[in-house]
Each structure stands twice: as C-alpha cells, then as structure tokens.
Design a protein around this motif. Sequence first.
Motif, PDB file in Angstrom:
ATOM      1  N   ILE A  98       0.849  -1.192   0.000  1.00 42.98           N
ATOM      2  CA  ILE A  98       0.000   0.000   0.000  1.00 42.98           C
ATOM      3  C   ILE A  98       0.887   1.246   0.000  1.00 42.98           C
ATOM      4  CG2 ILE A  98      -1.799   1.243   1.282  1.00 42.98           C
ATOM      5  CD1 ILE A  98      -2.424  -1.555   2.649  1.00 42.98           C
ATOM      6  N   VAL A  99       0.501   2.248  -0.804  1.00 46.38           N
ATOM      7  CA  VAL A  99       1.216   3.528  -0.820  1.00 46.38           C
ATOM      8  C   VAL A  99       0.231   4.630  -0.408  1.00 46.38           C
ATOM      9  CG1 VAL A  99       2.480   5.205  -2.236  1.00 46.38           C
ATOM     10  CG2 VAL A  99       2.780   2.753  -2.644  1.00 46.38           C
ATOM     11  N   GLY A 102       2.529   9.040  -1.059  1.00 36.99           N
ATOM     12  CA  GLY A 102       3.858   8.809  -1.602  1.00 36.99           C
ATOM     13  C   GLY A 102       4.786   7.993  -0.724  1.00 36.99           C
ATOM     14  N   VAL A 103       4.229   7.447   0.365  1.00 36.21           N
ATOM     15  CA  VAL A 103       5.062   6.682   1.307  1.00 36.21           C
ATOM     16  C   VAL A 103       4.639   5.210   1.332  1.00 36.21           C
ATOM     17  CG1 VAL A 103       5.788   6.453   3.725  1.00 36.21           C
ATOM     18  CG2 VAL A 103       5.381   8.729   2.746  1.00 36.21           C
ATOM     19  N   LEU A 104       5.621   4.302   1.165  1.00 37.29           N
ATOM     20  CA  LEU A 104       5.372   2.857   1.294  1.00 37.29           C
ATOM     21  C   LEU A 104       4.827   2.573   2.683  1.00 37.29           C
ATOM     22  CD1 LEU A 104       8.482   0.915  -0.097  1.00 37.29           C
ATOM     23  CD2 LEU A 104       6.324   1.416  -1.238  1.00 37.29           C
ATOM     24  N   GLN A 105       3.693   1.870   2.757  1.00 36.87           N
ATOM     25  CA  GLN A 105       3.121   1.526   4.049  1.00 36.87           C
ATOM     26  C   GLN A 105       3.674   0.172   4.493  1.00 36.87           C
ATOM     27  OE1 GLN A 105       0.906   3.910   5.697  1.00 36.87           O
ATOM     28  NE2 GLN A 105       2.090   4.942   4.106  1.00 36.87           N
ATOM     29  N   LEU A 106       4.688   0.227   5.337  1.00 38.66           N
ATOM     30  CA  LEU A 106       5.309  -0.982   5.882  1.00 38.66           C
ATOM     31  C   LEU A 106       5.272  -0.903   7.399  1.00 38.66           C
ATOM     32  CD1 LEU A 106       8.462  -1.179   3.572  1.00 38.66           C
ATOM     33  CD2 LEU A 106       6.509  -2.739   3.521  1.00 38.66           C
ATOM     34  N   GLY A 107       5.249  -2.056   8.073  1.00 39.75           N
ATOM     35  CA  GLY A 107       5.329  -2.068   9.530  1.00 39.75           C
ATOM     36  C   GLY A 107       6.689  -1.562   9.996  1.00 39.75           C
ATOM     37  N   THR A 108       6.754  -1.218  11.261  1.00 41.14           N
ATOM     38  CA  THR A 108       7.962  -0.619  11.850  1.00 41.14           C
ATOM     39  C   THR A 108       9.237  -1.398  11.530  1.00 41.14           C
ATOM     40  OG1 THR A 108       6.546  -0.002  13.701  1.00 41.14           O
ATOM     41  CG2 THR A 108       8.943   0.249  14.014  1.00 41.14           C
ATOM     42  N   TRP A 109       9.142  -2.720  11.580  1.00 36.48           N
ATOM     43  CA  TRP A 109      10.335  -3.543  11.417  1.00 36.48           C
ATOM     44  C   TRP A 109      10.427  -4.192  10.042  1.00 36.48           C
ATOM     45  CZ3 TRP A 109      13.261  -2.172  15.219  1.00 36.48           C
ATOM     46  CH2 TRP A 109      12.682  -1.834  16.443  1.00 36.48           C
TER      47      TRP A 109
ATOM     48  N   MET C   1      -7.528   5.693   2.241  1.00 34.85           N
ATOM     49  CA  MET C   1      -6.680   5.374   3.396  1.00 34.85           C
ATOM     50  C   MET C   1      -6.967   3.952   3.885  1.00 34.85           C
ATOM     51  SD  MET C   1      -4.826   8.076   4.091  1.00 34.85           S
ATOM     52  CE  MET C   1      -4.385   8.063   5.820  1.00 34.85           C
ATOM     53  N   LYS C   2      -5.922   3.312   4.345  1.00 41.17           N
ATOM     54  CA  LYS C   2      -6.078   1.937   4.825  1.00 41.17           C
ATOM     55  C   LYS C   2      -6.898   1.918   6.117  1.00 41.17           C
ATOM     56  CE  LYS C   2      -1.683   1.923   7.372  1.00 41.17           C
ATOM     57  NZ  LYS C   2      -1.091   3.223   6.976  1.00 41.17           N
ATOM     58  N   VAL C   3      -7.590   0.801   6.311  1.00 40.39           N
ATOM     59  CA  VAL C   3      -8.344   0.589   7.537  1.00 40.39           C
ATOM     60  C   VAL C   3      -7.543  -0.380   8.405  1.00 40.39           C
ATOM     61  CG1 VAL C   3     -10.446  -0.403   8.514  1.00 40.39           C
ATOM     62  CG2 VAL C   3     -10.558   0.995   6.434  1.00 40.39           C
ATOM     63  N   ILE C   4      -7.448  -0.090   9.693  1.00 39.39           N
ATOM     64  CA  ILE C   4      -6.654  -0.927  10.603  1.00 39.39           C
ATOM     65  C   ILE C   4      -7.576  -1.811  11.442  1.00 39.39           C
ATOM     66  CG2 ILE C   4      -4.983  -0.913  12.495  1.00 39.39           C
ATOM     67  CD1 ILE C   4      -4.004   1.807  11.447  1.00 39.39           C
ATOM     68  N   LYS C 124      -2.108  -6.408  14.267  1.00 39.12           N
ATOM     69  CA  LYS C 124      -2.976  -5.605  13.411  1.00 39.12           C
ATOM     70  C   LYS C 124      -2.947  -6.134  11.984  1.00 39.12           C
ATOM     71  CE  LYS C 124      -2.170  -1.345  15.962  1.00 39.12           C
ATOM     72  NZ  LYS C 124      -1.141  -0.303  16.110  1.00 39.12           N
ATOM     73  N   VAL C 125      -4.016  -5.870  11.268  1.00 36.91           N
ATOM     74  CA  VAL C 125      -4.068  -6.148   9.836  1.00 36.91           C
ATOM     75  C   VAL C 125      -4.502  -4.864   9.147  1.00 36.91           C
ATOM     76  CG1 VAL C 125      -5.471  -7.298   8.094  1.00 36.91           C
ATOM     77  CG2 VAL C 125      -4.452  -8.632   9.919  1.00 36.91           C
ATOM     78  N   TRP C 126      -3.874  -4.547   8.016  1.00 44.31           N
ATOM     79  CA  TRP C 126      -4.250  -3.353   7.243  1.00 44.31           C
ATOM     80  C   TRP C 126      -5.087  -3.779   6.044  1.00 44.31           C
ATOM     81  CZ3 TRP C 126       1.327  -0.882   6.801  1.00 44.31           C
ATOM     82  CH2 TRP C 126       1.721  -0.405   8.057  1.00 44.31           C
ATOM     83  N   LEU C 127      -6.173  -3.054   5.781  1.00 40.94           N
ATOM     84  CA  LEU C 127      -7.037  -3.333   4.633  1.00 40.94           C
ATOM     85  C   LEU C 127      -7.054  -2.121   3.708  1.00 40.94           C
ATOM     86  CD1 LEU C 127     -10.047  -4.916   6.561  1.00 40.94           C
ATOM     87  CD2 LEU C 127      -8.106  -6.083   5.516  1.00 40.94           C
ATOM     88  N   SER C 128      -6.879  -2.389   2.420  1.00 37.81           N
ATOM     89  CA  SER C 128      -6.885  -1.300   1.426  1.00 37.81           C
ATOM     90  C   SER C 128      -7.608  -1.787   0.188  1.00 37.81           C
ATOM     91  CB  SER C 128      -5.444  -0.910   1.104  1.00 37.81           C
ATOM     92  OG  SER C 128      -5.413   0.133   0.164  1.00 37.81           O
ATOM     93  N   PHE C 129      -8.344  -0.887  -0.468  1.00 39.79           N
ATOM     94  CA  PHE C 129      -9.199  -1.291  -1.587  1.00 39.79           C
ATOM     95  C   PHE C 129      -8.879  -0.477  -2.830  1.00 39.79           C
ATOM     96  CE2 PHE C 129     -13.312  -1.010  -3.894  1.00 39.79           C
ATOM     97  CZ  PHE C 129     -13.502  -2.357  -4.126  1.00 39.79           C
ATOM     98  N   LEU C 130      -8.836  -1.182  -3.975  1.00 39.79           N
ATOM     99  CA  LEU C 130      -8.703  -0.517  -5.258  1.00 39.79           C
ATOM    100  C   LEU C 130      -9.974  -0.757  -6.063  1.00 39.79           C
ATOM    101  CD1 LEU C 130      -5.051  -1.210  -6.427  1.00 39.79           C
ATOM    102  CD2 LEU C 130      -6.076   1.001  -5.864  1.00 39.79           C
ATOM    103  N   LYS C 131     -10.605   0.316  -6.490  1.00 41.96           N
ATOM    104  CA  LYS C 131     -11.865   0.246  -7.222  1.00 41.96           C
ATOM    105  C   LYS C 131     -11.613  -0.194  -8.665  1.00 41.96           C
ATOM    106  CE  LYS C 131     -15.770   3.390  -7.948  1.00 41.96           C
ATOM    107  NZ  LYS C 131     -16.191   4.792  -7.758  1.00 41.96           N
TER     108      LYS C 131
END
Lengths: 135, 135, 135
Positions: A98-99, A102-109, C1-4, C124-131
Amino acid sequence: MKVILPVPTAQRTQMIDISHEISRVVQKEGWQNGLLTVFVPHTTAAVTINENADPDVQRDMLYEINKVIPFDDGFHHFEGNSAAHIKSSLFGVSEQIIVEEGVLQLGTWQGVYFCEFDGPRQRKVWLSFLKNTVS
Amino acid sequence: MKVILPVPTAQRTQMIDISHEISRVVQKEGWQNGLLTVFVPHTTAAVTINENADPDVQRDMLYEINKVIPFDDGFHHFEGNSAAHIKSSLFGVSEQIIVEEGVLQLGTWQGVYFCEFDGPRQRKVWLSFLKNTVS
Amino acid sequence: MKVILPVPTAQRTQMIDISHEISRVVQKEGWQNGLLTVFVPHTTAAVTINENADPDVQRDMLYEINKVIPFDDGFHHFEGNSAAHIKSSLFGVSEQIIVEEGVLQLGTWQGVYFCEFDGPRQRKVWLSFLKNTVS
C-alpha cells in the motif's frame, strides 16, 4: 509502464534490502495513493517482506531454507538449480504494498528484500503502480 | 466481473502451465494496461510462477515439496489431505501480474502454473483485472 | 486510506479466521467492485487463505510447519524467534481478494486466516481497496 530496477547479487543465496531503492522510484514517479506491485521476473529468485533490523534474521532465514530445501537432492533438472526454483515459489515472485501520500506503508520492522537463490547474477525487479480512485 | 477458467487436473500432484489460457482471456476481454489477479478458489491447490522450459523443473519441485511435506504425518483432519492444505498455503492461492498493451509481463523463462496438490479434480481459476489509470 | 483491524492472538502459533471482520469492513466502507489487499505489518506473523470448515486443518497446518521449521535450530538472532520470521515469509504477509457487489470472492471452503507465529501478541491487519474502473 513498469519501472525496471537493477539488483546485482553477490552470493549464491542472499537477501538484499531494496526498500530504499523502491521508495526512491515511488517518489521520482510521483506515485501518491494506491497499490505498488514489486515483481521479480526470474525463476530462481524471489521477493519477500521481513525484518530490517538485525542482519542475523536474514542469515537464519537463508540457513534454514537451505537446510529444508537442500541444494542437491537427486534432482533431474540438468541445470542443477532445482532447489532455487522451489525456494522461488515458496517465497513468491511478487509483493503488493500500500502507498499513501507517496510513502510505502510498511510495519515498523519491515523491509522489502530481494531473495537470491542461485547467484551471483545481475537481477532485475519490476515496479508497477495502480492509483487509488476511491477517495 | 471475474472470468472463470476451468482447469481439469489428472494426477494427485501436478503443475499445469496455464499461461496461454490466461493470455487468451486477457486478449478476449480487451484488458490493456493494469494488474491481473489470478485467484485459485480451492484450499488444496495453488498458483505459482516458475520456469516454463524444462519439464524436469516441475518434476523436481513436486518431488521435493512432497518430500518436505509428506502425504501422511499423523494428521488429524478426517479427509486425509492436510498435506495438500499446507502446500496450498506455502505456494499461495493468488498471483498478481502486470499487463502492458494487452500482454502479460512475465520474465523470459516464467510461466503461470496451476498447482494441484489433491487431485485429480475439476478445478477453476478466477481472473480479475484492474485498469491502470495513471498514464 | 487503509483501515486498521486489531487482531489479538492467544497462543504461540495460531490461525485465526478473520473473514467476517474483513467482510464487515468492506461493507462499512462501501467497497463494491475491485481488489482488496489484506496486509500484515508484522515480521513474525502472516496471512493465508485456507479451509474454514474442520478446525483440524489449522491444527495440522501448524503442527507440520512447526515440525518442518523447528522453533530452535542453532539460530543466531538474539530474540530467539527466527523460526517465526521464516514462517512469515513462507506464508506471506499479504493476500489480494476480488470484491464483487460488496462481497469477498472466496471459494466455498475458503476463509482468510491471520497466522500468529510468535505470540501471544496484540496484532494488526491493514485493509486497502482498489476500485475497478473497467466495467
């Protein structure tokens, strides 16, 4: 169009953190909100997301996968690199990230790692972006 | 809407190259630039991308995964196919492939393989496309 | 935006069916037709899609992966959880699922599982959607 990122490898099996190189492409291309695909166009390499702190994690991961899938095991394939093909399929040749802004969405580690299983070679990674049109 | 591709399998474990069938769907649907998802709606099968040249690679891959994850290992599941469930999760049930100008973007030696781990059966693959709206 | 989505785990290794929680988010967010990404921002956990009927399948899967990748194997990483890192990369930290008319497209027996390999923890799990903009 996909962006091609060169990844030279130096060892027979190796995990290389390519997170920063990927972030630079995302920034340069102006990719803001959406989904990034990191695709490895090789059959004896892979891409994975894992810990970016202690280098011993990569050492342990390669040690263990090379033990579970030994280099030689009576394989028939004439090139002698069947173990690398199997590891490629187990780790997988693509990641979706997920971006946001403009920022890569990665976990802390988390870091993005190119996985070489039959090196050293001159490798490539393909990057492609899908824009989020929802919000 | 997703397109459904039938994939009949003939053996207990088998890798079937479905690259051409997928390309035909991409062409017929007029999918030009974007991301293709190949999704396997089964729990004892998978999809992977690997070498499309020497058939010995597939033979070696199945040989090794069937050795590492044996068919019987004191499993509790009453259907007796737990090994196939594990292999499904290790290989994964989906692949994402970049499409440019209607052409699947795969490396020179890459093919898309349906992986049967509990056959023979009548299987299906789902194909879905997301259009690239960036460029 | 991603949903947590918060996912508390209770055991050292555990598979938790999060299909219903994900469906609820898809419904609440009004995500209709497109591609859902389920992303795990951890390095000792994963997400997989597998059988949702007999709980013995999850028991067998964890039993076997914990046997193939033992908790201790002379690993160097000081935290002592290298096995969990390897399992995370083998199962993978993301899944892509087709969504049609607001419904997750899964096979009859498929559920989405959060895989804990180094618990118990608050995950946690992140959810993101592309239309989908094709049709």
